[in-house]
Design a protein around this motif. Structure first.
Motif, PDB file in Angstrom:
ATOM      1  N   HIS A 353     -72.937 108.425  69.985  1.00 38.51           N
ATOM      2  CA  HIS A 353     -73.107 108.946  68.623  1.00 38.51           C
ATOM      3  C   HIS A 353     -72.372 108.108  67.585  1.00 38.51           C
ATOM      4  CE1 HIS A 353     -74.682 112.581  70.535  1.00 38.51           C
ATOM      5  NE2 HIS A 353     -73.613 112.563  71.330  1.00 38.51           N
ATOM      6  N   ILE A 354     -71.233 107.507  67.997  1.00 32.82           N
ATOM      7  CA  ILE A 354     -70.368 106.772  67.075  1.00 32.82           C
ATOM      8  C   ILE A 354     -70.141 105.362  67.616  1.00 32.82           C
ATOM      9  CG2 ILE A 354     -68.116 106.692  65.944  1.00 32.82           C
ATOM     10  CD1 ILE A 354     -67.953 109.741  66.389  1.00 32.82           C
ATOM     11  N   GLY A 355     -70.543 104.351  66.862  1.00 30.49           N
ATOM     12  CA  GLY A 355     -70.311 102.959  67.250  1.00 30.49           C
ATOM     13  C   GLY A 355     -69.087 102.402  66.553  1.00 30.49           C
ATOM     14  N   TYR A 356     -68.399 101.502  67.226  1.00 28.13           N
ATOM     15  CA  TYR A 356     -67.186 100.895  66.659  1.00 28.13           C
ATOM     16  C   TYR A 356     -67.326  99.378  66.775  1.00 28.13           C
ATOM     17  CZ  TYR A 356     -62.195 100.149  65.710  1.00 28.13           C
ATOM     18  OH  TYR A 356     -60.999  99.747  65.154  1.00 28.13           O
ATOM     19  N   VAL A 357     -67.242  98.673  65.638  1.00 24.91           N
ATOM     20  CA  VAL A 357     -67.390  97.221  65.601  1.00 24.91           C
ATOM     21  C   VAL A 357     -66.092  96.613  65.099  1.00 24.91           C
ATOM     22  CG1 VAL A 357     -68.678  95.268  64.657  1.00 24.91           C
ATOM     23  CG2 VAL A 357     -69.872  97.408  65.202  1.00 24.91           C
ATOM     24  N   MET A 358     -65.484  95.772  65.932  1.00 30.21           N
ATOM     25  CA  MET A 358     -64.204  95.170  65.582  1.00 30.21           C
ATOM     26  C   MET A 358     -64.373  94.058  64.561  1.00 30.21           C
ATOM     27  SD  MET A 358     -62.668  95.025  69.473  1.00 30.21           S
ATOM     28  CE  MET A 358     -61.055  94.416  68.991  1.00 30.21           C
ATOM     29  N   ILE A 433     -71.602 104.267  62.382  1.00 37.01           N
ATOM     30  CA  ILE A 433     -70.963 103.028  62.842  1.00 37.01           C
ATOM     31  C   ILE A 433     -69.723 102.785  61.996  1.00 37.01           C
ATOM     32  CG2 ILE A 433     -71.199 100.540  63.151  1.00 37.01           C
ATOM     33  CD1 ILE A 433     -74.113 100.859  63.643  1.00 37.01           C
ATOM     34  N   ILE A 434     -68.603 102.578  62.680  1.00 36.48           N
ATOM     35  CA  ILE A 434     -67.345 102.227  62.026  1.00 36.48           C
ATOM     36  C   ILE A 434     -67.172 100.718  62.144  1.00 36.48           C
ATOM     37  CG2 ILE A 434     -64.845 102.564  62.018  1.00 36.48           C
ATOM     38  CD1 ILE A 434     -65.348 105.226  63.501  1.00 36.48           C
ATOM     39  N   LEU A 435     -66.978 100.038  61.017  1.00 37.09           N
ATOM     40  CA  LEU A 435     -66.783  98.592  61.021  1.00 37.09           C
ATOM     41  C   LEU A 435     -65.422  98.257  60.444  1.00 37.09           C
ATOM     42  CD1 LEU A 435     -70.122  98.934  60.054  1.00 37.09           C
ATOM     43  CD2 LEU A 435     -69.936  96.566  60.772  1.00 37.09           C
ATOM     44  N   ASP A 436     -64.648  97.482  61.194  1.00 36.30           N
ATOM     45  CA  ASP A 436     -63.315  97.070  60.761  1.00 36.30           C
ATOM     46  C   ASP A 436     -63.417  95.700  60.100  1.00 36.30           C
ATOM     47  OD1 ASP A 436     -60.644  96.671  60.381  1.00 36.30           O
ATOM     48  OD2 ASP A 436     -60.053  96.876  62.468  1.00 36.30           O
ATOM     49  N   GLU A 437     -63.161  95.643  58.794  1.00 38.43           N
ATOM     50  CA  GLU A 437     -63.211  94.401  58.009  1.00 38.43           C
ATOM     51  C   GLU A 437     -64.502  93.613  58.277  1.00 38.43           C
ATOM     52  OE1 GLU A 437     -61.367  93.564  55.656  1.00 38.43           O
ATOM     53  OE2 GLU A 437     -59.483  94.630  55.875  1.00 38.43           O
ATOM     54  N   PRO A 438     -65.662  94.159  57.915  1.00 38.17           N
ATOM     55  CA  PRO A 438     -66.928  93.488  58.239  1.00 38.17           C
ATOM     56  C   PRO A 438     -67.124  92.136  57.584  1.00 38.17           C
ATOM     57  CG  PRO A 438     -67.289  95.313  56.720  1.00 38.17           C
ATOM     58  CD  PRO A 438     -65.864  95.418  57.181  1.00 38.17           C
ATOM     59  N   GLN A 461     -82.806 102.859  58.594  1.00 38.96           N
ATOM     60  CA  GLN A 461     -82.512 103.568  59.834  1.00 38.96           C
ATOM     61  C   GLN A 461     -81.770 104.882  59.600  1.00 38.96           C
ATOM     62  OE1 GLN A 461     -83.580 102.179  62.800  1.00 38.96           O
ATOM     63  NE2 GLN A 461     -84.487 100.506  61.621  1.00 38.96           N
ATOM     64  N   GLY A 462     -81.304 105.103  58.373  1.00 39.03           N
ATOM     65  CA  GLY A 462     -80.569 106.327  58.071  1.00 39.03           C
ATOM     66  C   GLY A 462     -79.178 106.370  58.661  1.00 39.03           C
ATOM     67  N   LEU A 463     -78.638 105.200  59.037  1.00 39.92           N
ATOM     68  CA  LEU A 463     -77.307 105.152  59.643  1.00 39.92           C
ATOM     69  C   LEU A 463     -76.220 105.413  58.607  1.00 39.92           C
ATOM     70  CD1 LEU A 463     -77.581 102.056  62.009  1.00 39.92           C
ATOM     71  CD2 LEU A 463     -77.306 104.431  62.694  1.00 39.92           C
ATOM     72  N   SER A 464     -75.163 106.066  59.052  1.00 39.31           N
ATOM     73  CA  SER A 464     -73.975 106.265  58.211  1.00 39.31           C
ATOM     74  C   SER A 464     -72.942 105.211  58.580  1.00 39.31           C
ATOM     75  CB  SER A 464     -73.397 107.665  58.429  1.00 39.31           C
ATOM     76  OG  SER A 464     -74.350 108.663  58.110  1.00 39.31           O
ATOM     77  N   PHE A 465     -72.115 104.815  57.595  1.00 38.16           N
ATOM     78  CA  PHE A 465     -71.121 103.777  57.836  1.00 38.16           C
ATOM     79  C   PHE A 465     -69.764 104.188  57.271  1.00 38.16           C
ATOM     80  CE2 PHE A 465     -75.075 101.340  57.948  1.00 38.16           C
ATOM     81  CZ  PHE A 465     -74.888 100.558  59.076  1.00 38.16           C
ATOM     82  N   LEU A 466     -68.732 103.861  58.028  1.00 38.60           N
ATOM     83  CA  LEU A 466     -67.352 103.955  57.569  1.00 38.60           C
ATOM     84  C   LEU A 466     -66.777 102.553  57.651  1.00 38.60           C
ATOM     85  CD1 LEU A 466     -64.799 105.474  56.726  1.00 38.60           C
ATOM     86  CD2 LEU A 466     -64.378 106.006  59.127  1.00 38.60           C
ATOM     87  N   LEU A 467     -66.485 101.935  56.500  1.00 39.15           N
ATOM     88  CA  LEU A 467     -66.065 100.543  56.425  1.00 39.15           C
ATOM     89  C   LEU A 467     -64.575 100.461  56.119  1.00 39.15           C
ATOM     90  CD1 LEU A 467     -69.026  99.175  54.248  1.00 39.15           C
ATOM     91  CD2 LEU A 467     -68.922  99.401  56.737  1.00 39.15           C
ATOM     92  N   ILE A 468     -63.806  99.904  57.050  1.00 37.76           N
ATOM     93  CA  ILE A 468     -62.387  99.634  56.815  1.00 37.76           C
ATOM     94  C   ILE A 468     -62.293  98.259  56.172  1.00 37.76           C
ATOM     95  CG2 ILE A 468     -60.123  99.374  57.893  1.00 37.76           C
ATOM     96  CD1 ILE A 468     -61.184 101.016  60.248  1.00 37.76           C
ATOM     97  N   THR A 469     -61.710  98.177  54.988  1.00 36.74           N
ATOM     98  CA  THR A 469     -61.763  96.901  54.275  1.00 36.74           C
ATOM     99  C   THR A 469     -60.580  96.704  53.344  1.00 36.74           C
ATOM    100  OG1 THR A 469     -63.186  95.516  52.866  1.00 36.74           O
ATOM    101  CG2 THR A 469     -63.162  97.873  52.399  1.00 36.74           C
ATOM    102  N   HIS A 470     -60.257  95.413  53.109  1.00 36.98           N
ATOM    103  CA  HIS A 470     -59.341  95.010  52.049  1.00 36.98           C
ATOM    104  C   HIS A 470     -60.120  94.397  50.877  1.00 36.98           C
ATOM    105  CE1 HIS A 470     -55.644  95.892  54.007  1.00 36.98           C
ATOM    106  NE2 HIS A 470     -55.748  94.975  54.940  1.00 36.98           N
ATOM    107  N   ASP A 471     -61.448  94.293  51.021  1.00 35.91           N
ATOM    108  CA  ASP A 471     -62.283  93.595  50.041  1.00 35.91           C
ATOM    109  C   ASP A 471     -62.685  94.558  48.921  1.00 35.91           C
ATOM    110  OD1 ASP A 471     -64.335  92.285  48.641  1.00 35.91           O
ATOM    111  OD2 ASP A 471     -64.920  91.141  50.413  1.00 35.91           O
ATOM    112  N   MET A 472     -62.104  94.353  47.755  1.00 31.70           N
ATOM    113  CA  MET A 472     -62.375  95.246  46.635  1.00 31.70           C
ATOM    114  C   MET A 472     -63.804  95.079  46.109  1.00 31.70           C
ATOM    115  SD  MET A 472     -59.526  96.873  46.462  1.00 31.70           S
ATOM    116  CE  MET A 472     -59.701  96.705  48.250  1.00 31.70           C
ATOM    117  N   HIS A 473     -64.374  93.872  46.246  1.00 32.18           N
ATOM    118  CA  HIS A 473     -65.759  93.687  45.821  1.00 32.18           C
ATOM    119  C   HIS A 473     -66.689  94.500  46.708  1.00 32.18           C
ATOM    120  CE1 HIS A 473     -63.867  90.104  43.988  1.00 32.18           C
ATOM    121  NE2 HIS A 473     -64.806  90.229  43.076  1.00 32.18           N
ATOM    122  N   LEU A 474     -66.457  94.475  48.011  1.00 36.12           N
ATOM    123  CA  LEU A 474     -67.264  95.255  48.943  1.00 36.12           C
ATOM    124  C   LEU A 474     -67.177  96.736  48.594  1.00 36.12           C
ATOM    125  CD1 LEU A 474     -67.309  94.927  52.815  1.00 36.12           C
ATOM    126  CD2 LEU A 474     -67.062  97.140  51.742  1.00 36.12           C
TER     127      LEU A 474
END
Length: 566
Positions: A353-358, A433-438, A461-474
Motif C-alpha cells: 500500500h505504501i512505497g518508499y523511495v530513498m 509513495i514516500i520519496l526522500d529528497e527526490p 494514476q491517482g497516486l498520493s505522494f509525501l515528499l521529504i525535501t530541502h528544495d524550496m522550489h519543489l
C-alpha cells in the motif's frame, strides 16, 4: 581569471563544469586519466607542469561530499592534517589550527569527532584544513548540494566573508544560481556541452535569455519580472532583490490580472497519523526512550494529494517516514491507512500500500538487469512469472523505461535509476509513495523531468505522494501543502489535516527560522513593489506557474496521443 576574483561556474549536469574544476586542481590528469589538450597557468606557472602535490599548495578544493574529505578522528586533527604532512612542529600546529578554525567559526568544536558535526560544520572543518596550506585559490565543488536552505545560505555568507577578509581567489561550481547570488560574484561562466557559452557579470547574464537556453533555472524574482513584461536591463541591479530597480506599477498591473486557483475539493483521507511519538535509545543512556525524536505528531493526507515535509536535519522527517513505512515502531500514537490501523501490519504488508523511495537510487538496487530489479518484490511474494512479466512491463511503461527492460542497470542515468526504483515500487500497486529528497543534486532539467513524471503519476494514476525535501522550489511549485517539522513537533496546523500552503510557510519568518528554510524571493519582490498583500502575490504567482506547467503537460500528452494514433 585575475587574482582575488570571485567566479561562479554554472552549467547543467554533464556540461563539463566538474571536469574543468578537476583540471584546475590537478585531479585531471593525475588521478583521472584521459586525453588533455590546451594549457593553463596558475599564479604564472604552467599547470600541466605541476604534480598534484605542488598544485595542492596553490589550489584548495572543498568537495561536494565533505564526509569523503575527512581523515582525522576529530575536527582539530583533520584541520592539522596538511601541517602534519609538511612536518610542522607540534607547537606551530597548536598555534595555526585555532587560527584557521576561528576564520571559519568552528573553534568551539575542535574536539568533536566528524560524526557529531552537522553538514555545515563539516564543511567549515574541511575549509579550515584548506586554509592551513595558505592556498591562493579556493575551489568549491557544489558546496550547497547536501545542505538545507538556511545552512546553504550560511555557507555562501562564509565563502563571501573569507573572500573579502583574505583576498583569496574563489571559484564556486554550482547549479543553484539564486542561492549563490545571496552574496555578490564578479563573473558567471556558463558551460554547456563542454564549451563556455557565456562569461558575463551577473546582471548582464540575468538580463539575457542564455540561462533558459542552457536549461538553468532563473531566480524566482527574475522570472516574475519577465512574466510581468518588465524589460530586463543590466543596469537594473538584477543581481538581487535588494539592488533591484524597476517600475513597480508594471508588476502590480500584471498581478491584478492573475487569478488564484480555487481550493482543491475535499477528498477522502488516505493516511492519518495521530499523536505519533518515537525515541531513539541514547548511547550514554541505553534505557528505552532516552532521546525523543517525534513528539505528538498528527496530520492526514488525502487520496490523490501531494504534500511536502520540510525541516532542518534531525527534525524527525526521515524517522516519521520510516514509522509510516513500518521500518520502526512508534512508542505511542497510531497510523491509519484507508481507515485501517497499521499497527499489526508487517513491512511486507505495508509495502503493498505504501512505497518508499530513498534519496540515492543506488542504495535500493540489488540486481544487474532492469527487469530482474523491477520484478524482485513480486518474485519474493511467489507471484507466477506470467503475471510478474505483465506487471513489470506495465510499471516500466508508466516510468518510461519499457524500451530498456532487458538492459543492464548500469546503462541508466541517475534520473533513469530514480525512475527504476519507482517502477520497482509501482509493481506492488501502492496508493502512497514516500520519496526522500527526490531532486537532490539534480540540475533544473533533470529536476523538472523527475517532478513532471511524478505529477503525471499523480494525475493519471491517482497516486498520493509525501515528499521529504530541502528544495524550496519543489515545495512551492509541486505541492499544495507543507508539513513543517522542528525538534520532533509539527509546527503548522492551519490547513486541513495539518500543515500550511507552501507560500504561507515560506513567507513566515518564524517558520523559516525554526525549520532552517529560506524566505522566497517572490515575497521580497512583492514587498519591494509595495504590494499590500505580498503573501497573496506569492500564491497567485505559484498558481500561474502551475497552470502554465499543466497546460504544457496537457499539450505534450495530446501530442503524444496523436503521434501514437495509427
Amino acid at each position: 581569471m585575475g587574482r582575488g576574483e570571485k567566479i561562479l561556474i554554472l552549467g547543467p549536469s554533464g556540461s563539463g563544469k566538474s571536469t574543468l574544476a578537476h583540471c584546475i586542481n590537478g585531479l585531471i590528469p593525475h588521478a583521472f586519466k584521459g586525453t588533455i589538450g590546451g594549457s593553463y597557468t596558475i599564479m604564472g606557472e604552467d599547470g600541466q607542469g605541476l604534480d598534484i602535490f605542488a598544485l595542492s599548495k596553490k589550489v584548495g578544493t572543498l568537495l561536494q561530499d565533505t564526509d569523503g574529505q575527512f581523515v582525522g578522528l576529530s575536527a582539530g586533527e583533520d584541520i592539522a592534517f596538511a601541517a602534519e604532512n609538511d612536518c610542522v612542529s607540534v607547537e606551530e600546529m597548536h598555534r595555526r589550527v585555532p587560527e584557521a578554525a576561528r576564520l571559519v567559526h568552528i573553534e568551539d568544536h575542535l574536539a568533536k569527532p566528524p560524526q557529531d558535526l552537522s553538514g555545515g560544520q563539516k564543511q567549515r572543518v574541511s575549509l579550515a584544513g584548506l586554509l592551513m596550506n595558505d592556498v591562493e585559490l579556493l575551489l568549491f565543488d557544489e558546496p550547497l548540494a547536501n545542505l538545507d536552505p538556511a545552512t546553504g545560505k550560511e555557507a555562501i555568507e562564509l565563502i563571501d566573508r573569507l573572500h573579502r577578509e583574505t583576498g583569496k581567489t574563489v571559484i564556486i561550481v554550482e547549479h543553484r544560481l539564486e542561492d549563490v547570488l545571496h552574496r555578490p560574484v564578479d563573473r558567471i561562466i556558463v558551460i554547456e556541452k563542454g564549451r563556455i557559452m557565456a562569461d558575463l557579470p551577473p546582471a548582464e547574464l540575468l538580463a539575457s535569455d542564455l540561462l533558459g537556453k542552457a536549461g538553468i533555472r532563473e531566480p524566482f524574482y527574475v522570472g516574475a519580472l519577465r512574466y510581468a513584461g518588465v524589460e530586463l536591463k543590466p543596469d537594473m541591479g538584477l543581481e538581487s532583490v535588494e539592488t533591484l530597480r524597476f517600475d513597480p506599477r508594471i508588476l502590480k498591473d500584471w498581478d491584478a490580472g492573475l487569478k488564484e486557483d480555487a481550493p482543491d475539493k475535499p477528498a477522502p483521507v488516505l493516511l492519518e497519523v495521530r499523536g505519533l511519538q518515537y525515541r531513539y535509545p541514547d548511547v550514554a543512556d541505553p534505557s528505552p526512550g532516552a532521546k525523543q525524536v517525534l513528539d505528538g505528531v498528527s496530520f492526514s493526507l488525502a487520496k490523490g494529494e501531494c504534500i511536502s515535509m520540510v525541516g532542518r536535519n534531525g527534525a524527525g522527517k526521515s524517522t516519521l517516514a520510516k514509522l509510516i513505512a513500518g521500518f520502526i515502531r512508534p512508542d505511542a500514537g497510531q497510523i491509519f491507512f484507508d481507515g485501517k490501523d497499521l499497527a499489526a501490519y508487517s513491512i511486507k504488508e505495508r509495502s503493498e500500500h505504501i512505497g518508499y523511495v530513498m534519496q540515492n537510487p543506488n542504495q535500493m538496487i540489488s540486481f544487474p538487469l532492469i527487469f530482474d530489479e523491477t520484478a524482485l518484490a513480486l518474485r519474493n511474494r511467489g507471484i507466477n512469472e506470467n503475471e510478474t512479466r505483465d506487471r513489470v512491463f506495465e510499471a516500466l511503461g508508466v516510468c518510461g523505461l519499457y524500451q530498456f527492460r532487458n538492459w543492464p542497470v548500469n546503462a541508466l542515468s541517475f534520473g533513469q535509476k530514480k525512475r527504476l526504483t519507482i517502477a520497482s515500487v509501482l509493481v506492488m500497486g501502492p496508493s502512497l509513495i514516500i520519496l526522500d529528497e527526490p531532486t537532490a543534486g539534480q540540475d533544473y532539467r533533470h529536476y523538472s523531468e523527475i517532478m513532471e513524471f511524478l505529477r503525471k503519476l499523480n494525475r493519471e494514476q491517482g497516486l498520493s505522494f509525501l515528499l521529504i525535501t530541502h528544495d524550496m522550489h519543489l515545495m512551492l511549485e509541486y505541492t499544495r501543502r507543507a508539513l513543517v517539522l522542528s525538534e520532533g513537533k509539527l509546527l503548522t496546523r492551519d490547513g486541513p489535516g495539518g500543515g500550511d500552503t507552501p507560500a504561507a510557510v515560506l513567507t513566515d519568518d518564524f517558520l523559516v527560522e525554526a525549520a532552517s528554510l529560506k524566505r522566497t524571493s517572490l515575497y521580497d519582490l512583492a514587498i519591494k513593489a509595495g504590494m499590500t498583500d505580498p503573501r497573496a502575490f506569492v500564491r497567485r504567482f505559484i498558481d500561474h506557474e502551475q497552470s502554465r506547467r499543466e497546460a504544457q503537460l496537457d499539450a505534450g500528452l495530446r501530442a503524444s496521443a496523436q503521434g501514437a494514433t495509427p
